[in-house]
Design an enzyme around this catalytic site. Structure first.
Site, PDB file in Angstrom:
ATOM      1  N   LYS A  88       0.824  -1.213   0.000  1.00  0.00           N
ATOM      2  CA  LYS A  88       0.000   0.000   0.000  1.00  0.00           C
ATOM      3  C   LYS A  88       0.859   1.264   0.000  1.00  0.00           C
ATOM      4  CE  LYS A  88      -2.258  -0.962   3.844  1.00  0.00           C
ATOM      5  NZ  LYS A  88      -1.735  -2.259   4.284  1.00  0.00           N
ATOM      6  N   ARG A 110      -9.592   0.767   9.044  1.00  0.00           N
ATOM      7  CA  ARG A 110      -9.256  -0.622   9.331  1.00  0.00           C
ATOM      8  C   ARG A 110     -10.390  -1.332  10.062  1.00  0.00           C
ATOM      9  NH1 ARG A 110      -3.449   0.242   9.169  1.00  0.00           N
ATOM     10  NH2 ARG A 110      -2.235  -1.637   9.426  1.00  0.00           N
ATOM     11  N   ARG A 151      11.352  -6.188   4.896  1.00  0.00           N
ATOM     12  CA  ARG A 151      11.050  -4.771   4.697  1.00  0.00           C
ATOM     13  C   ARG A 151      11.985  -3.893   5.533  1.00  0.00           C
ATOM     14  NH1 ARG A 151       5.011  -2.539   5.115  1.00  0.00           N
ATOM     15  NH2 ARG A 151       5.010  -3.392   7.223  1.00  0.00           N
ATOM     16  N   ARG A 158      -0.953  -9.375  13.305  1.00  0.00           N
ATOM     17  CA  ARG A 158      -1.550  -8.319  12.471  1.00  0.00           C
ATOM     18  C   ARG A 158      -2.415  -8.932  11.369  1.00  0.00           C
ATOM     19  NH1 ARG A 158       3.679  -5.212  10.983  1.00  0.00           N
ATOM     20  NH2 ARG A 158       2.385  -3.728   9.863  1.00  0.00           N
TER      21      ARG A 158
HETATM   22  P1  ADP Z   1       1.104  -1.876   7.507  1.00  0.00           P
HETATM   23  O1  ADP Z   1       0.948  -0.864   6.423  1.00  0.00           O
HETATM   24  O2  ADP Z   1       2.410  -2.533   7.479  1.00  0.00           O
HETATM   25  O3  ADP Z   1      -0.042  -2.836   7.579  1.00  0.00           O
HETATM   26  P2  ADP Z   1       0.805   0.313   9.359  1.00  0.00           P
HETATM   27  O4  ADP Z   1       2.087   1.015   9.321  1.00  0.00           O
HETATM   28  O5  ADP Z   1      -0.344   0.854   8.559  1.00  0.00           O
HETATM   29  O6  ADP Z   1       1.071  -1.186   8.920  1.00  0.00           O
HETATM   30  O7  ADP Z   1       0.275   0.159  10.862  1.00  0.00           O
HETATM   31  C1  ADP Z   1       1.104  -0.233  11.941  1.00  0.00           C
HETATM   32  C2  ADP Z   1       0.283  -0.331  13.225  1.00  0.00           C
HETATM   33  O8  ADP Z   1      -0.326   0.936  13.541  1.00  0.00           O
HETATM   34  C3  ADP Z   1      -0.909  -1.301  13.173  1.00  0.00           C
HETATM   35  O9  ADP Z   1      -0.513  -2.637  13.440  1.00  0.00           O
HETATM   36  C4  ADP Z   1      -1.804  -0.716  14.281  1.00  0.00           C
HETATM   37  O10 ADP Z   1      -1.347  -1.045  15.572  1.00  0.00           O
HETATM   38  C5  ADP Z   1      -1.627   0.777  14.102  1.00  0.00           C
HETATM   39  N1  ADP Z   1      -2.636   1.337  13.164  1.00  0.00           N
HETATM   40  C6  ADP Z   1      -2.396   1.876  11.941  1.00  0.00           C
HETATM   41  N2  ADP Z   1      -3.532   2.280  11.361  1.00  0.00           N
HETATM   42  C7  ADP Z   1      -4.543   1.987  12.225  1.00  0.00           C
HETATM   43  C8  ADP Z   1      -5.954   2.140  12.190  1.00  0.00           C
HETATM   44  N3  ADP Z   1      -6.580   2.672  11.135  1.00  0.00           N
HETATM   45  N4  ADP Z   1      -6.672   1.714  13.259  1.00  0.00           N
HETATM   46  C9  ADP Z   1      -6.074   1.181  14.327  1.00  0.00           C
HETATM   47  N5  ADP Z   1      -4.735   0.985  14.423  1.00  0.00           N
HETATM   48  C10 ADP Z   1      -3.971   1.383  13.385  1.00  0.00           C
END
Ligand code: ADP
Length: 224
Positions: free
Chosen positions: A18, A93, A132, A176
């Site tokens: 993403k 999310r 990564r 996750r």
């Molecule tokens: P990735 O893109 O690798 O899936 P992110 O960097 O978007 O991961 O997110 C890292 C962490 O930040 C998530 O595991 C969560 O704990 C928190 N997080 C990010 N976005 C949200 C969201 N929209 N709602 C709740 N927690 C979030």
């Protein structure tokens, strides 16, 4: 004016690509890339109250509570650079976040017209996360096999130091993925039911995925 805004959501599990795609779309269409994970990590680096509250959730791969994340994103969406559209990455999310986003856009006289879903089989994700490397300064990501930086350990974009995120470790990534299936797959279905979901095969090379994503956005703009 507001009705012409280009508001997009990029969906997909951890490691689907993403962020990589979002940076390209943002540069191409001049809309801000709003990545909830990047914003939360910046709060943690700056040791804000939100950063302190989010820390333990992020470390164990759980979601940060909706009210905190929604407030953070809405505040970001109300800044002037977001008046003509936004590209959301990592948000929404949960269904509650998706509904809060709808409410915020409605208030602005806008509506989400496209949610792009990058599909990658779950078995590939752990491997992608393990390989990564993330820039400490701008959070750009690299993978030594598919998109290595020009200089080992150094970000191409700003010379920042590359590091491996704690939550990219095997046990946290597995958590996750579980959370994704439970809380975020319903968001994918929500957009599918609204008829605004476009699924793209995220297993292909970065440039091929980018071409597919850009063609979906062009098609949307042609319909508008
Ligand atoms: P990735 O893109 O690798 O899936 P992110 O960097 O978007 O991961 O997110 C890292 C962490 O930040 C998530 O595991 C969560 O704990 C928190 N997080 C990010 N976005 C949200 C969201 N929209 N709602 C709740 N927690 C979030």
């Amino acid at each position: 004016m507001a009705a012409d805004a280009l508001d997009l959501v990029l969906l997909g599990p951890v490691g689907a690509g993403k962020g990589t795609q979002a940076r390209r779309i943002s540069a191409r269409y001049g809309i801000p890339h709003i990545a909830s994970g990047d914003l939360l990590r910046a709060h943690r680096q700056q040791d804000t109250e939100l950063g302190r509250q989010a820390k333990s959730y992020m470390e164990r791969g759980a979601l940060v509570p909706d009210d905190l994340v929604i407030t953070m994103i809405v505040e970001r969406m109300r800044r002037p650079d977001a008046a003509h559209g936004v590209l959301l990455d990592g948000f929404p999310r949960t269904l509650a976040q998706a509904k809060a986003l709808d409410d915020e856009l409605t208030e602005e006289g806008r509506a989400l017209k496209l949610a792009i879903y990058l599909e990658v089989p779950f078995e590939d994700l752990v491997d992608r996360a393990a390989n990564r490397w993330t820039c400490r300064t701008c959070q750009a990501t690299y993978n030594y096999r598919v998109n290595p930086p020009r200089v080992h350990g150094v970000c191409d974009l700003d010379g920042g130091q590359l590091y491996q995120r704690d939550d990219d470790r095997l046990d946290v990534v597995s958590e996750r993925i579980k959370v994704y299936i439970q809380d975020t797959v319903p968001v994918v279905e929500y957009y599918r039911q609204q008829g605004i979901l476009q699924e793209i095969d995220g297993r292909r090379a970065i440039n091929d995925v980018a071409a597919a994503v850009l063609s979906e956005i062009s098609a949307l703009r042609a319909r508008a």
